[in-house]
Scaffold this motif. Structure first.
Motif, PDB file in Angstrom:
ATOM      1  N   UNK A  66       0.800  -1.230   0.000  1.00 17.66           N
ATOM      2  CA  UNK A  66       0.000   0.000   0.000  1.00 17.66           C
ATOM      3  C   UNK A  66       0.831   1.277   0.000  1.00 17.66           C
ATOM      4  N   UNK A  67       1.985   1.249   0.684  1.00 16.86           N
ATOM      5  CA  UNK A  67       2.810   2.462   0.726  1.00 16.86           C
ATOM      6  C   UNK A  67       3.383   2.795  -0.644  1.00 16.86           C
ATOM      7  N   UNK A  76      -3.962   8.685  -0.914  1.00 17.54           N
ATOM      8  CA  UNK A  76      -3.681   8.619   0.523  1.00 17.54           C
ATOM      9  C   UNK A  76      -3.774   7.171   1.016  1.00 17.54           C
ATOM     10  N   UNK A  77      -2.980   6.824   2.014  1.00 12.80           N
ATOM     11  CA  UNK A  77      -3.062   5.474   2.581  1.00 12.80           C
ATOM     12  C   UNK A  77      -4.460   5.138   3.116  1.00 12.80           C
ATOM     13  N   UNK A  78      -5.164   6.130   3.620  1.00 13.30           N
ATOM     14  CA  UNK A  78      -6.526   5.901   4.113  1.00 13.30           C
ATOM     15  C   UNK A  78      -7.462   5.511   2.968  1.00 13.30           C
ATOM     16  N   UNK A  79      -7.301   6.167   1.814  1.00 16.42           N
ATOM     17  CA  UNK A  79      -8.119   5.821   0.653  1.00 16.42           C
ATOM     18  C   UNK A  79      -7.808   4.412   0.168  1.00 16.42           C
ATOM     19  N   UNK A  80      -6.536   4.046   0.181  1.00 18.42           N
ATOM     20  CA  UNK A  80      -6.152   2.700  -0.240  1.00 18.42           C
ATOM     21  C   UNK A  80      -6.759   1.663   0.707  1.00 18.42           C
ATOM     22  N   UNK A  81      -6.689   1.926   2.000  1.00 18.45           N
ATOM     23  CA  UNK A  81      -7.272   1.003   2.986  1.00 18.45           C
ATOM     24  C   UNK A  81      -8.774   0.875   2.774  1.00 18.45           C
ATOM     25  N   UNK A  88     -14.970   1.896  -0.113  1.00 15.40           N
ATOM     26  CA  UNK A  88     -14.850   2.985  -1.081  1.00 15.40           C
ATOM     27  C   UNK A  88     -14.671   2.375  -2.465  1.00 15.40           C
ATOM     28  N   UNK A  89     -15.245   3.027  -3.465  1.00  9.72           N
ATOM     29  CA  UNK A  89     -15.143   2.522  -4.837  1.00  9.72           C
ATOM     30  C   UNK A  89     -13.708   2.617  -5.351  1.00  9.72           C
TER      31      UNK A  89
END
Length: 97
Positions: A66-67, A76-81, A88-89
């Motif tokens: 993810x990084x 952002x890492x939050x969006x990836x998570x 999230x789509x």
């Protein structure tokens, strides 16, 4: 050059270009010591099947690294998570690069 010689040269070139050594590299080891994929022909329109395949590959990368995905695609890492968790789509803009 005779027809036979030409046919032999064409056949030899087809054999040579199909070998693994003649193909461009698909990945490399970056300065961080990790393996990275080289993406050719960016900006081309993908067929629906190719888009789905690319989406599956990107999701797998999001799970494994993810990084790196965050750094490469400026997500952002939050969006990836959230994408990995399914809350999230998937960002379609990643498929259009």
């Amino acid at each position: 050059m005779t027809t036979t010689m030409r046919a032999a040269a064409v056949a030899a070139e087809h054999t040579r270009s199909a070998s693994a050594q003649a193909q461009p590299p698909r990945n490399y080891i970056g300065p961080d010591g990790k393996q990275h994929e080289i993406v050719y022909n960016q900006g081309l329109n993908l067929s629906p099947g190719a888009r789905e395949q690319l989406k599956r590959e990107l999701l797998a990368q999001m799970r494994k690294q993810p990084e790196a995905v965050s750094r490469i695609y400026q997500i952002s890492p939050a969006d990836i998570a959230a994408v990995v968790a399914g809350t999230k789509a998937f960002p379609e803009k990643l498929l259009d690069q």
